[in-house]
Design a protein around this motif. Structure first.
Motif, PDB file in Angstrom:
ATOM      1  N   GLU A  88       0.848  -1.178   0.000  1.00  0.00           N
ATOM      2  CA  GLU A  88       0.000   0.000   0.000  1.00  0.00           C
ATOM      3  C   GLU A  88       0.891   1.237   0.000  1.00  0.00           C
ATOM      4  OE1 GLU A  88      -3.177  -0.087   2.853  1.00  0.00           O
ATOM      5  OE2 GLU A  88      -4.328   1.321   1.620  1.00  0.00           O
ATOM      6  N   PHE A  90       1.177   5.483   0.284  1.00  0.00           N
ATOM      7  CA  PHE A  90       0.534   6.660   0.846  1.00  0.00           C
ATOM      8  C   PHE A  90       1.271   7.926   0.396  1.00  0.00           C
ATOM      9  CE2 PHE A  90      -2.489   4.817   3.764  1.00  0.00           C
ATOM     10  CZ  PHE A  90      -1.971   3.556   4.023  1.00  0.00           C
ATOM     11  N   PHE A 104      -2.034  12.845   5.326  1.00  0.00           N
ATOM     12  CA  PHE A 104      -1.897  11.641   4.510  1.00  0.00           C
ATOM     13  C   PHE A 104      -3.139  11.404   3.651  1.00  0.00           C
ATOM     14  CE2 PHE A 104       1.961   9.542   5.982  1.00  0.00           C
ATOM     15  CZ  PHE A 104       2.236  10.250   7.129  1.00  0.00           C
ATOM     16  N   GLY A 105      -2.906  10.866   2.459  1.00  0.00           N
ATOM     17  CA  GLY A 105      -4.007  10.359   1.660  1.00  0.00           C
ATOM     18  C   GLY A 105      -4.487   9.030   2.220  1.00  0.00           C
ATOM     19  N   LYS A 106      -5.575   8.512   1.648  1.00  0.00           N
ATOM     20  CA  LYS A 106      -6.168   7.283   2.158  1.00  0.00           C
ATOM     21  C   LYS A 106      -5.456   6.028   1.670  1.00  0.00           C
ATOM     22  CE  LYS A 106     -10.837   8.672   3.337  1.00  0.00           C
ATOM     23  NZ  LYS A 106     -10.859  10.081   3.329  1.00  0.00           N
ATOM     24  N   GLY A 107      -4.504   6.188   0.777  1.00  0.00           N
ATOM     25  CA  GLY A 107      -3.714   5.043   0.359  1.00  0.00           C
ATOM     26  C   GLY A 107      -4.177   4.433  -0.953  1.00  0.00           C
TER      27      GLY A 107
ATOM     28  N   GLN B  37      -4.788   3.464  11.998  1.00  0.00           N
ATOM     29  CA  GLN B  37      -4.976   3.129  10.589  1.00  0.00           C
ATOM     30  C   GLN B  37      -6.079   2.109  10.461  1.00  0.00           C
ATOM     31  OE1 GLN B  37      -1.630   1.218   8.692  1.00  0.00           O
ATOM     32  NE2 GLN B  37      -2.412   1.629   6.665  1.00  0.00           N
ATOM     33  N   LEU B  41      -9.645   4.205   5.355  1.00  0.00           N
ATOM     34  CA  LEU B  41      -9.613   5.516   6.008  1.00  0.00           C
ATOM     35  C   LEU B  41      -8.212   6.095   6.076  1.00  0.00           C
ATOM     36  CD1 LEU B  41     -12.105   4.931   8.970  1.00  0.00           C
ATOM     37  CD2 LEU B  41     -12.556   5.966   6.742  1.00  0.00           C
ATOM     38  N   GLY B  42      -7.209   5.315   5.717  1.00  0.00           N
ATOM     39  CA  GLY B  42      -5.844   5.815   5.754  1.00  0.00           C
ATOM     40  C   GLY B  42      -5.354   6.017   7.178  1.00  0.00           C
ATOM     41  N   LEU B  43      -4.450   6.962   7.356  1.00  0.00           N
ATOM     42  CA  LEU B  43      -3.913   7.284   8.678  1.00  0.00           C
ATOM     43  C   LEU B  43      -4.647   8.492   9.242  1.00  0.00           C
ATOM     44  CD1 LEU B  43      -1.497   5.668   7.356  1.00  0.00           C
ATOM     45  CD2 LEU B  43      -0.027   7.009   8.828  1.00  0.00           C
TER      46      LEU B  43
END
Lengths: 114, 112
Positions: A88, A90, A104-107, B37, B41-43
């Motif tokens: 993943e 980011f 941060f973006g959601k990945g 995490q 939803l990411g971080l």
């Protein structure tokens, strides 16, 4: 405050194909930009960063990213992916306004298939 | 190389228990962070600290508190764990020069 959009939540590709993971951020003020990678059940590891200077940034494992101020983008690319790149990814941007936080973006989950 | 360690990789706790997650960094960084995490939803930032005994709320501080008595150590406390706090918790420390953050391996917490 900044916001970060990673446009694709999942990207499947075949081994040895090129890949681009897209990242856009909201504010065009001076920013620091980062891409991190997370392998399963691990923490985040820095791939590359843009602080200033050349808009094309090279990182580890053959990845590179291009900072485009006018389009507020910082897309990540690799010309030929390997199975081991499955992870993943980011995108992160400094929050600005004197804050040292990163947003941060959601990945994006990259899956490399044989 | 910067090293950030977290006290546990996996933790299982019961609802209502008090939970301590510990994070230690070895690079004399001023700033330290706790994130959670969750898939999709990411971080999300819970708390951060910019000096010993100094802290600031992040985006989702409810149900959490933190402690920083020494520069190298930043603790996250769940006063009364609930099932909706089941998550991966990531600690990071940060150099003030480039804003780069260094992450620990994470603690996967399950609250039953």
């Amino acid at each position: 405050a900044q916001s970060v959009t990673q446009l694709d939540s999942q990207v499947p590709v075949f081994e040895e194909a090129p890949v681009e993971l897209r990242c856009n951020y909201s504010s065009s003020v001076s920013v620091y930009l980062f891409w991190y990678v997370q392998y399963p059940n691990q923490g985040l590891q820095l791939l590359l960063k843009y602080l200033s200077g050349s808009t094309l940034v090279k990182g580890i494992n053959g990845f590179e990213a291009e900072f485009n101020k006018s389009q507020t983008s910082f897309h990540l690319r690799k010309p030929s992916v390997h199975i081991s790149d499955t992870a993943e990814y980011f995108c992160a941007v400094s929050d600005g306004g004197g804050s040292e936080k990163l947003v941060f973006g959601k990945g994006t989950k990259l899956t490399v298939n044989p | 190389d910067v090293k950030v360690t977290q006290s546990s990789r996996y933790l299982v706790k019961r609802t209502g228990e008090k939970v301590f997650l510990e994070c230690v960094q070895d690079m004399d960084h001023e700033n330290m962070f706790w994130y959670r995490q969750d898939p999709g939803l990411g971080l999300r930032l819970i708390y951060f600290s910019y000096d010993v005994k100094m802290k600031e709320k992040g985006d989702i501080p409810e149900g959490y508190s933190v402690s920083r008595e020494k520069k190298e150590r930043f603790s996250l406390i769940l006063e009364s764990a609930s099932t909706n706090q089941t998550s991966m918790y990531l600690c990071a420390s940060q150099t003030g020069i480039s804003y780069e953050q260094y992450f620990g391996p994470g603690t996967r917490l399950t609250v039953t």
